[in-house]
Design an enzyme around this catalytic site. Structure first.
Site, PDB file in Angstrom:
ATOM      1  N   ASP A 253       0.847  -1.191   0.000  1.00 41.45           N
ATOM      2  CA  ASP A 253       0.000   0.000   0.000  1.00 41.45           C
ATOM      3  C   ASP A 253       0.883   1.241   0.000  1.00 41.45           C
ATOM      4  OD1 ASP A 253       0.828  -0.690   2.653  1.00 41.45           O
ATOM      5  OD2 ASP A 253      -0.630   0.714   3.481  1.00 41.45           O
TER       6      ASP A 253
ATOM      7  N   GLU B 226      -0.146  -0.968   5.890  1.00 41.19           N
ATOM      8  CA  GLU B 226       0.911  -0.394   6.727  1.00 41.19           C
ATOM      9  C   GLU B 226       0.710   1.097   6.915  1.00 41.19           C
ATOM     10  OE1 GLU B 226       4.751   1.223   8.105  1.00 41.19           O
ATOM     11  OE2 GLU B 226       3.630   1.790   6.322  1.00 41.19           O
TER      12      GLU B 226
END
Ligand code: BES
Ligand code: MN
Ligand code: MN
Length: 472
Positions: A93, A162
């Site tokens: 991400d 994250e």
């Protein structure tokens, strides 16, 4: 000691490099903004891309559902019996790309641009963390291409949350402990001191993030009809925020420093010897001076001292022209960077007490906890760290520095707590990479050296020997 020829692997990395760049560009084209549901399909596509890439290299790879973004999990079993077992962690991400108008090229159309260190890739996620995770993916591929096998056992875990507090990570670690447990966790999501000065990060700050909201009047009020006679939540909020620091820059929450461990003299001396270019560091931020706690070096302030920062503040009228209102509400986002042995939960309790004591009659306070990560230290006497030192020295021709990191990688603490493993933080970013900012970039020289370093590290790790003592 196992004989594993690393030279042909390093040669393969050099030969293959332009293709390695092409693959990174492909991954960077996928706008995997994990925090924004509008990008869910793309985020999933990035995960699928990695599963397919790992399969192509020869891994057993799968996409594993969670309550949030899926996990990429992969294993390779080609290593000799008894070899050490590494778990590679990364995140696919990326941060949102806005403000879009400040990008010189579109954030998800990677641009190859010449800079002082040669070509670089400019794109969201270039260094955090797609470019960095691809350093080890490409190194694994080179080993497989040359030897048909890896010299150590390797598992892979790549998450997609994250940048938004890794909500699914801890449950996933707990549910899959046996599958994910290895000898050490290897992460490339930190930085170096310069393109020619490699580093291993041995200390990471933690984080405690909050949103606070103060409400007063039931609705916005005419500031002429009510002003001077009723509470203004923006004033109350500003006073609270201003109260968080004293005139020396110290944080005023009672008990906040109780758990802070002073940096050991040895580490202080070691950091003092680090060739850190303070002027260049500040210049990259468009500044010519630093601030913060008196009597501490800038590296100590960045790596070993806690902070409190307001990350955003809003309320009232902020549009064009003027509007005479007393707002019903005021809000702020507030985060603390923590250092050993501070605990996010303790800071949350301290903050609540501090703000409640400053909430006047007629105002209501709401505090939302937005995510937390415990600070960590990595043992500096592990054989894996020694192996990484040798690998970096070989590739860069220079001994790596042992550094701290002001940012946070909360997974390191979760992996320590739930899987009992330490992390090895081999990062290849630079301070001027514009992480989380417009025009994020990754130097191709850092990408190449990162791949070479991971390729060399795999050989060095194999020479450590694993969990089969009878065999040696
Ligand atoms: N890779 C960064 C951490 C980092 C930042 C390392 C700067 C080295 C230099 C990571 O992706 C990150 O951004 N972490 C967040 C954690 C937060 C979202 C819980 C951070 O540090 O703000
Ligand atoms: Mn990252
Ligand atoms: Mn990040």
């Amino acid at each position: 000691m196992r004989a594993v020829a690393v030279e042909p692997v390093l040669a393969q990395v050099e030969r293959e490099f332009e293709h390695s760049v092409d693959r990174l560009v492909e991954l960077l084209r996928i706008p995997s903004v994990g925090t924004d549901p509008a990008f869910d399909a793309d985020t999933r596509r990035a995960a699928t891309w990695l599963v397919e890439r790992l399969r192509a290299i020869g891994f057993e790879a799968s996409l594993r559902p969670t309550e949030g973004q899926p996990m990429v999990v992969a294993h390779d079993r080609s290593a000799p019996a008894g070899a050490p077992h590494l778990l590679y962690y990364g995140h696919y991400d990326v941060q949102p790309a806005d403000p879009l108008e400040l990008w010189q090229s579109p954030p998800f159309e990677p641009a190859r641009v010449e800079g002082p260190h040669g070509p670089r890739l400019v794109a969201r996620g270039a260094v955090d963390d797609k470019g960095q995770l691809m350093t080890w993916v490409e190194a694994l591929a080179a080993w497989k291409a040359v030897h048909g096998a890896l010299p150590v056992r390797v598992s892979v875990l790549i998450e997609g949350e994250e940048e938004s507090s890794s909500k699914s990570l801890e449950p996933f670690l707990l549910a899959n402990r046996d599958e994910l447990k290895a000898d050490v966790c290897v992460i490339s999501d930190t930085g170096m001191l310069g393109v020619d000065q490699p580093a291993i990060t041995t200390m990471l700050r933690g984080i405690a993030y909050f949103e606070i909201e103060l409400s007063g009047p039931a609705h916005d009020l005419h500031s002429g009809m009510f002003g001077g006679a009723v509470v203004n939540p923006i004033h109350v909020l500003c006073r609270m925020l201003a109260d968080l620091h004293d005139s020396q820059g110290r944080i005023r929450l009672p008990g906040f420093y109780d758990a802070v461990v002073e940096l050991p003299a040895e580490q202080k001396a070691q950091w003092a010897a680090i060739p850190f270019d303070e002027r260049a560091f500040l210049a990259a931020a468009g500044l010519d001076r630093s601030t913060g706690e008196a009597g501490r070096s800038i590296l100590e302030r960045l790596w070993a001292r806690p902070t409190c920062d307001v990350n955003g503040i809003w309320g009232g009228y902020t549009g064009e022209g003027s509007k005479t209102v007393i707002p019903a509400r005021a809000s702020a986002k507030l985060s603390f960077r923590l250092v050993p042995d501070q605990e996010p939960a303790a800071v949350a309790a301290q903050l609540r007490t501090f703000l409640e004591a400053r909430t006047p009659e007629g105002c209501r306070l709401r505090i939302t906890e937005m995510g937390a990560g415990t600070p960590i230290r990595v043992p500096t006497d592990s054989p894996f760290l020694a192996a990484a030192r040798r690998a970096l020295a070989r590739v860069f021709g220079k001994e790596p520095a042992l550094i701290g990191c002001g940012g946070s990688i909360p997974v390191t603490a979760s992996i320590r707590r739930h899987l009992g493993m330490d992390s090895l933080l081999l990062g290849f970013g630079l301070d001027d990479d514009r992480v989380h900012s417009p025009n994020e970039k990754f130097e191709l020289v850092c990408y190449k050296r990162g791949i070479l370093a991971h390729a060399a590290f795999l050989a060095e790790a194999a020479s450590i020997g694993g969990r089969a003592p009878a065999a040696r």
